[in-house]
Write an enzyme that holds these catalytic residues in place. Structure first.
Site, PDB file in Angstrom:
ATOM      1  CE  LYS A   5      10.012  -2.817  -7.842  1.00  0.00           C
ATOM      2  NZ  LYS A   5      10.391  -3.410  -9.300  1.00  0.00           N
ATOM      3  CD  GLU A  62      12.958 -13.018 -13.774  1.00  0.00           C
ATOM      4  OE1 GLU A  62      12.893 -11.972 -13.507  1.00  0.00           O
ATOM      5  OE2 GLU A  62      12.354 -14.158 -12.043  1.00  0.00           O
ATOM      6  CD  GLU A 103       7.024 -10.767 -12.208  1.00  0.00           C
ATOM      7  OE1 GLU A 103       7.020 -10.860 -10.852  1.00  0.00           O
ATOM      8  OE2 GLU A 103       7.478 -10.450 -12.767  1.00  0.00           O
ATOM      9  CB  CYS A 138      -0.715  -0.519   1.200  1.00  0.00           C
ATOM     10  SG  CYS A 138      -1.592  -1.448   1.075  1.00  0.00           S
ATOM     11  CG  ASN A 173       1.697  -0.633   4.419  1.00  0.00           C
ATOM     12  OD1 ASN A 173       1.269  -2.013   3.412  1.00  0.00           O
ATOM     13  ND2 ASN A 173       2.467  -0.634   3.516  1.00  0.00           N
ATOM     14  N   GLY A 174      -0.657  -2.427   5.925  1.00  0.00           N
ATOM     15  CA  GLY A 174       0.017  -4.290   6.177  1.00  0.00           C
ATOM     16  C   GLY A 174      -1.628  -5.120   7.524  1.00  0.00           C
ATOM     17  CE  LYS A 231      10.951  -9.972 -14.994  1.00  0.00           C
ATOM     18  NZ  LYS A 231      10.030 -10.091 -13.562  1.00  0.00           N
ATOM     19  CG  HIS A 239      13.281 -37.347 -15.637  1.00  0.00           C
ATOM     20  ND1 HIS A 239      13.222 -38.224 -15.005  1.00  0.00           N
ATOM     21  CD2 HIS A 239      14.233 -36.632 -16.260  1.00  0.00           C
ATOM     22  CE1 HIS A 239      14.107 -39.104 -15.235  1.00  0.00           C
ATOM     23  NE2 HIS A 239      15.131 -38.128 -16.590  1.00  0.00           N
ATOM     24  NE  ARG A 243       4.442   1.153  -0.686  1.00  0.00           N
ATOM     25  CZ  ARG A 243       5.602   0.819  -0.879  1.00  0.00           C
ATOM     26  NH1 ARG A 243       6.227   1.779  -0.865  1.00  0.00           N
ATOM     27  NH2 ARG A 243       5.460   0.364   0.617  1.00  0.00           N
ATOM     28  CD1 TRP A 260      -1.816  -5.909  -4.020  1.00  0.00           C
ATOM     29  CD2 TRP A 260      -2.408  -6.478  -2.125  1.00  0.00           C
ATOM     30  NE1 TRP A 260      -1.647  -6.887  -4.520  1.00  0.00           N
ATOM     31  CE2 TRP A 260      -1.890  -7.462  -3.108  1.00  0.00           C
ATOM     32  CE3 TRP A 260      -1.955  -7.399  -1.503  1.00  0.00           C
ATOM     33  CZ2 TRP A 260      -1.335  -8.742  -3.584  1.00  0.00           C
ATOM     34  CZ3 TRP A 260      -2.131  -8.405  -1.208  1.00  0.00           C
ATOM     35  CH2 TRP A 260      -1.069  -9.331  -2.196  1.00  0.00           C
TER      36      TRP A 260
END
Length: 624
Positions: A619, A494, A501, A2, A111-112, A498, A517, A27, A85
């Site tokens: 973020k 990675e 995301e 947030c 926030n939290g 991406k 496998h 963020r 968020w």
């Protein structure tokens, strides 16, 4: 996650708060809101002196700005704002912050997570309090207001309320009957104070107020700060006086601008050569030995290390996987790489000969923070790799390597990731120097190779037009695979992350040797597969990678190979070749990841998605 902004001064609080929230959009958030204390000057909502004016909206900040434009708020020089968020309750207007108390006198942004909010809410409801949201934050608003109605000023009220709360939180609050102050508190959640001439600011980070002042104040855990036009006063939760730490912000405001690019992320990808160079600055003494900033562990302590555990999340976790290859090869120390969110819960074996390396871009990642606290309780040493100076994880660690990536606005990390890789290589070389597992000239040779990497990254960025054409060609595909061997395996992971995301596509990364496998069952006609081919220095892996490419292409896959210059051995079995500069095997991730970043950015653009702020992502993940 947030974003929080607070202001008291002589400017329009609405303008300061909205501008601050706009600078914190990176963020990640799903709603936005503002609360002002009306100062009695003329306003479209009438003379409301001594009253709160609150507006909040689900969705982007633009929704809030439109609402305010349609129905203006009263004039005010004291206010708070928030981008949320969602944790407790969905992203709705009602659940958006700020929240107000029972009588509408106190407004709070948060926030939290308040872990004991359910029992506190039940107690308040038993006393006749009614709640308008599903959030834990509203409980704090009611508790604060109860204290101020009972005669406490807002600072004392904040101290009392925080003493009964459990969890991780930052609160910022205003009292309609006391427009001279804004009060905030922090525990395990980011908050910074900005100090101006005749005005003061609060923010989740300095981006919230950098346009107005570069003088800032950093708080410790479990502290309350009261800002007025005259400055800031800090206390502990128990009311005892405390002091914050002053510092000067040396960021250039232009670093938070797109500089003509369509996305911050694209700009940040192109900034990577400079970021890598900056992360290498000042790492060697005049005598040629390695020097790491804030390495508070002495050499004798590091010589006692017999095991390293790297803890991280998301992209940082993949940087940790690369670090394992480098540390074990150069230092001959056993390395484990753990997801921070799982670390504490498996009862890890830790002692004072274990070095725990915590990798976090923000320095506030909640599960990583809790993991290092657990490690320290078991007497292990902790070293942080972080991009944010003065954040919680570096402060609570025994040592830190800062990555010097600069502000990264795009939620999906790019230059943050490559600078983490640089920090991991530096750590590995430093340990090799301390333990004597490499000669000085060998370390010097690798450092020289590292110092050539900015030029190598610049060279691979020249492939951007080719990569963008590929993104357009494959914009209609709904799945992608990524294959790698050795240090190329984390790069494959990675690259897949991406795409998940940014483009919201099914994408998976695999170690190429695992194809037979199980994963080879996913291969079908036309499936695009990115293949990170190891440099020739690992010929036994190079040849096995070529065999893997042949296997998937024989089943109809479209293969895109990342291959070093001068290697034509996979040309005949690849549909597309992207050339990489020749670099050592262990350093290849620094160049191999760049085309994958460019591809994800462009593919998401082709699909019409918001590259900088992907859905559901934040973020800085400050809750577990």
């Amino acid at each position: 996650m947030c974003g929080i902004v607070g202001y008291v001064g002589d400017r329009s609080a609405q303008g300061v708060v909205i501008d601050g929230l706009r600078r914190l959009e990176y963020r990640g958030y799903d709603s936005a809101g503002i609360a002002l204390i009306a100062d009695g000057r003329s306003g479209a909502r009438g003379d409301q002196q001594g009253k709160l004016a609150v507006d909040k909206r689900a969705g982007k900040l633009a929704n809030l700005e439109k609402a305010i434009a349609d129905t203006p708020l009263p004039a005010s020089t004291t206010g708070i704002g928030h981008t949320r968020w969602a944790t407790h309750g969905g992203p709705t207007d009602g659940n958006a912050h700020p929240h107000v108390g029972r009588t509408g006198r106190v407004a709070v942004v948060h926030n939290g997570i308040i872990e004991n909010f359910a029992e506190l809410r039940a107690s308040l409801e038993a006393d006749g309090h009614e709640f308008a949201s599903q959030t834990d934050t509203e409980v704090a608003a009611h508790l604060l207001e109860r204290e101020v109605v009972g005669g406490a000023d807002l600072t004392i009220a904040m101290q009392k309320v925080c003493s009964v709360l459990e969890g991780a939180f930052t609160f910022v609050a205003i009292d309609a009957e006391d427009p001279s102050r804004v009060v905030a508190a922090r525990r395990n959640s980011p908050l910074v104070v900005g100090l101006g001439e005749g005005e003061s600011f609060l923010g989740s980070d300095v981006a919230a107020f950098i346009e107005h002042t570069r003088e800032a104040l950093e708080l410790d855990q479990d502290q309350v700060v009261t800002i007025t036009r005259e400055g800031a006063t800090v206390t502990n939760f128990d009311g005892t006086p405390a002091e914050g730490r002053r510092f000067h912000v040396d960021w250039d405001l232009a670093a938070a601008e797109k500089d003509g690019h369509d996305w911050f992320m694209r700009k940040e990808i192109l900034e990577q050569p400079r970021a890598v160079a900056d992360s290498l600055l000042g790492r060697r003494t005049p005598s040629g030995s390695l020097h790491l900033d804030e390495m508070r562990l002495d050499d004798d302590e590091l010589r006692e290390v017999t095991k390293i555990i790297i803890i991280a999340a998301g992209t940082s976790f993949y940087a940790g996987m690369v670090a394992k290859y480098a540390i074990e090869h150069w230092c001959r120390i056993s390395v484990e790489v753990e997801l921070a969110s799982e670390f504490r819960y498996r009862d890890p074996i830790l002692d004072n000969s274990t070095l725990v390396v915590a990798i976090s871009q923000s320095g506030e990642t909640a599960d990583t923070l809790q993991a290092i606290r657990h490690a320290r309780s078991q007497r292990s040493k902790v070293l942080a790799i972080c991009n944010t100076n003065g954040s919680t994880i570096p402060r609570e660690s025994d040592a830190v390597i800062y990555t010097h990536a600069g502000p990264e606005i795009g939620v999906a990390s790019t230059k943050g990731y490559v600078t983490q890789l640089v920090a991991c290589y530096l750590l590995a070389l430093y340990l090799a120097q301390v333990k004597g597992t490499m000669y000085g000239d060998e370390i010097d040779g690798v450092m020289t190779q590292l110092e050539a990497m900015p030029a190598a990254v610049s060279k691979v960025l020249e492939t951007a037009p080719q990569v963008y054409d590929l993104a357009r060609e494959y914009a209609d595909r709904r799945a992608f695979l990524f294959l790698g061997r050795h240090a190329g395996y984390p790069v494959a992971l990675e690259g897949a992350l991406k795409l998940k995301e940014l483009a919201y596509l099914h994408a998976e990364g695999f170690a190429a040797g695992e194809l037979k496998h199980g994963p080879i069952a996913l291969v079908e006609e036309g499936l695009p597969i990115w293949c990170i081919v190891p440099p020739r220095g690992r010929d036994f892996l190079h040849d096995k990678m070529r065999s893997g490419i042949m296997e998937v292409r024989a089943r109809g896959a479209r293969t895109i190979a990342l291959v070093e210059e001068g290697d034509d051995s996979v040309d005949s079995v690849s549909d597309t070749i992207i050339r990489l500069p020749k670099v050592p095997v262990l350093l290849q991730p620094l160049v191999a990841v760049v085309p994958l970043q460019l591809f994800a950015c462009q593919l998401a653009t082709e699909l019409g998605y918001d590259v900088d702020q992907p859905r559901n992502l934040a973020k800085s993940v400050t809750v577990e």
